[in-house]
Design a protein around this motif. Structure first.
Motif, PDB file in Angstrom:
ATOM      1  N   ASP A  42      88.789  54.264  67.357  1.00  0.00           N
ATOM      2  CA  ASP A  42      89.147  52.919  66.939  1.00  0.00           C
ATOM      3  C   ASP A  42      89.210  52.059  68.196  1.00  0.00           C
ATOM      4  O   ASP A  42      89.208  52.594  69.314  1.00  0.00           O
ATOM      5  N   THR A  70      85.400  50.580  64.315  1.00  0.00           N
ATOM      6  CA  THR A  70      86.507  49.623  64.314  1.00  0.00           C
ATOM      7  C   THR A  70      86.387  48.656  63.145  1.00  0.00           C
ATOM      8  O   THR A  70      85.280  48.333  62.697  1.00  0.00           O
ATOM      9  N   LYS A  84      88.057  50.281  57.353  1.00  0.00           N
ATOM     10  CA  LYS A  84      88.869  51.480  57.126  1.00  0.00           C
ATOM     11  C   LYS A  84      90.121  51.080  56.335  1.00  0.00           C
ATOM     12  O   LYS A  84      90.690  50.011  56.585  1.00  0.00           O
ATOM     13  N   GLY A 106      92.744  57.170  66.634  1.00  0.00           N
ATOM     14  CA  GLY A 106      93.137  55.828  66.210  1.00  0.00           C
ATOM     15  C   GLY A 106      94.635  55.646  66.274  1.00  0.00           C
ATOM     16  O   GLY A 106      95.380  56.578  66.575  1.00  0.00           O
ATOM     17  N   ASP A 158      93.478  55.529  59.854  1.00  0.00           N
ATOM     18  CA  ASP A 158      92.736  56.280  60.867  1.00  0.00           C
ATOM     19  C   ASP A 158      92.880  57.791  60.713  1.00  0.00           C
ATOM     20  O   ASP A 158      91.881  58.499  60.620  1.00  0.00           O
TER      21      ASP A 158
END
Length: 476
Positions: free
Chosen positions: A24, A208, A246, A301, A307
């Motif tokens: 991330d 990301t 995400k 992350g 994450d």
């Protein structure tokens, strides 16, 4: 190694078996000065609330009020901190911290279950302005300064909507881009860590939620200037995915668009290729490109759910959580260590005193029932009981200030991040369940090297101290 800069292992992880590492960006590869970022976010949040007709005069960011890991009780307008079992150990109604008796009356029959809609888990550093704003709006609602008849749930939804708008409309990130040096907590060793991993044969991925323009600008500022010239930051990565949405990236088959130039121009594609930049895409496409299964991919992350939880639950990727506050947490523990040892000695004495007191109470009980051969009189045992109670009172007086200091170390209101009372906090439990390892920053991985075999300490049980411990786990 610097205090708090270790790799802390929940589940054994052999980095030699990891063939791809995904990252991330925000609060992972790039760290920010949290109070500056959140103060900026709060200003745009306040502006968006005012446009909705909500503008309490005293609405202001307080960097010392909230911490990561708190839970919003949208039913009662409270912020709470729970232990790993869901029992609430501390609470604040709005900005007013509840005393022990009020907290017990409010939550004695309540267990936090994050699956219930009542609770909202604040599990990233981006949540601090959210928590601060919500608490102050609860105060304003109680004082009849805003929207009579609104519920605490209405307030929380309002805050979330206004904060999401601040992020989505780009005003906040535009302010960051205008002065990156003011907001970025630079760590030059991050670039070296990525270079080590790449040279060790790992495939590197950037995944990301940030959009291309923000990602490109921030990565150039925080990473590219620490690379050997004329290397660009994109050359570090075998694949770059922005706008990943995400946790949807790990859940759905969202389409992929290739970013064809630095302006962000995109075209749809059916499959991914190495050394390209994409918007959207999904984890299944990434696995297909890499030709790897989840056990060979490590994702790093800062968001416990988006994450590490979802990547592990849905794709079985290995997981690493970046939690910057660990450095302060470990430092606070080290500073308190002499007092912790003193407190432990007092509590050991108290344990012995309580055992002796209970033995005397049992002797008295048996003597009165006629089921004892006790030679002492009732009066003699009662006198002994009074002495034992006096000893316990003395030990309590010694322990009380140390215990109070212990409960407020690291943060004056909420205490240690990873503990709640004597137990692990709810946040610590989430980390334990979903993160194979956790650490304060990506550059800590350089200390271990890309070839490390990271061993967990093993589960601890209440009876472990009475048994010999054998760790027979060996690296393959």
């Amino acid at each position: 190694m610097t205090t708090g800069r270790g790799l802390y292992c929940n589940r054994t992880l052999n980095l030699r078996s990891i063939r791809a590492i995904g990252y991330d960006m925000d609060y992972t590869l790039i760290h920010y000065f949290v109070n500056r970022w959140e103060a900026c976010a709060f200003s745009f949040l306040k502006q968006n609330l005012a446009e909705r007709g909500v503008a309490p005069a005293k609405l202001a960011f307080d960097p010392d009020f909230a911490v990561r890991g708190l839970i919003v009780d949208t039913e009662l307008g409270n912020l709470v901190k729970a232990d790993r079992f869901g029992y609430i150990k501390r609470a604040a109604h709005g900005t007013r911290v509840l005393d022990f008796d009020e907290q017990r009356r409010t939550y004695s029959r309540t267990i936090v279950d994050l699956g219930e809609r009542r609770w909202a888990f604040l599990n990233t550093l981006f949540s601090l302005s959210e928590a601060c704003c919500y608490a102050q709006l609860v105060d304003a609602l109680d004082a009849a300064q805003i929207r009579p008849g609104a519920s605490y749930l209405d307030l929380y939804r309002l805050v979330r909507e206004a904060l999401d708008e601040a992020h989505m409309e780009g005003e906040l990130k535009a302010a960051i881009l205008a002065e990156p040096a003011r907001f970025v907590d630079d760590d030059p060793l991050t670039a070296r860590t990525l270079l080590d991993q790449r040279e060790a044969g790992k495939k590197l991925l950037l995944v990301t939620n940030s959009e291309w323009f923000f990602t490109n600008t921030m990565m150039r500022f925080a990473i590219e200037r620490h690379l050997p010239s004329p290397m660009r930051w994109t050359e570090l990565f075998d694949l770059v995915v922005v706008g990943a949405r995400k946790p949807e990236f790990f859940l759905d088959k969202q389409p992929a668009f290739e970013i064809v130039d630095d302006s962000g121009l995109m075209r749809p594609v059916n499959q991914l290729e190495f050394n390209r930049r994409y918007h959207g895409a999904n984890a299944r496409q990434v696995e297909s490109l890499l030709g790897l299964d989840g056990a060979e991919i490590l994702y790093v992350g800062d968001h416990i759910y988006s994450d590490v939880h979802v990547s592990k639950a849905m794709r079985r990727w290995r997981t690493a959580l970046v939690i910057r506050e660990i450095e302060d947490e470990v430092a606070a523990e080290a500073e308190f260590a002499p007092y912790a040892r003193q407190l432990a000695q007092i509590m050991e004495q108290k344990d012995h005193a309580e055992r002796a007191l209970n033995a005397e109470r049992l002797a008295l009980l048996r003597l009165k029932s006629g089921a004892s051969s006790e030679k002492r009189s009732v009066e003699a045992i009662k006198a002994e009981l009074e002495e034992k109670r006096a000893e316990l009172s003395r030990l309590d007086a010694l322990a009380e200030p140390l215990a109070r200091s212990s409960s407020h170390r690291h943060h004056a209101i909420w205490g240690p991040l990873m503990r709640s009372g004597h137990d692990k906090s709810h946040l610590a439990r989430q980390i334990e369940r979903h993160a194979d390892i956790y650490t304060s920053r990506v550059s800590n991985l350089a200390e271990a090297s890309p070839f490390a075999y990271l061993r967990s300490h093993g589960g601890t049980l209440p009876h472990d101290e009475e048994l010999p411990h054998l760790d027979l786990e060996l690296a393959p």
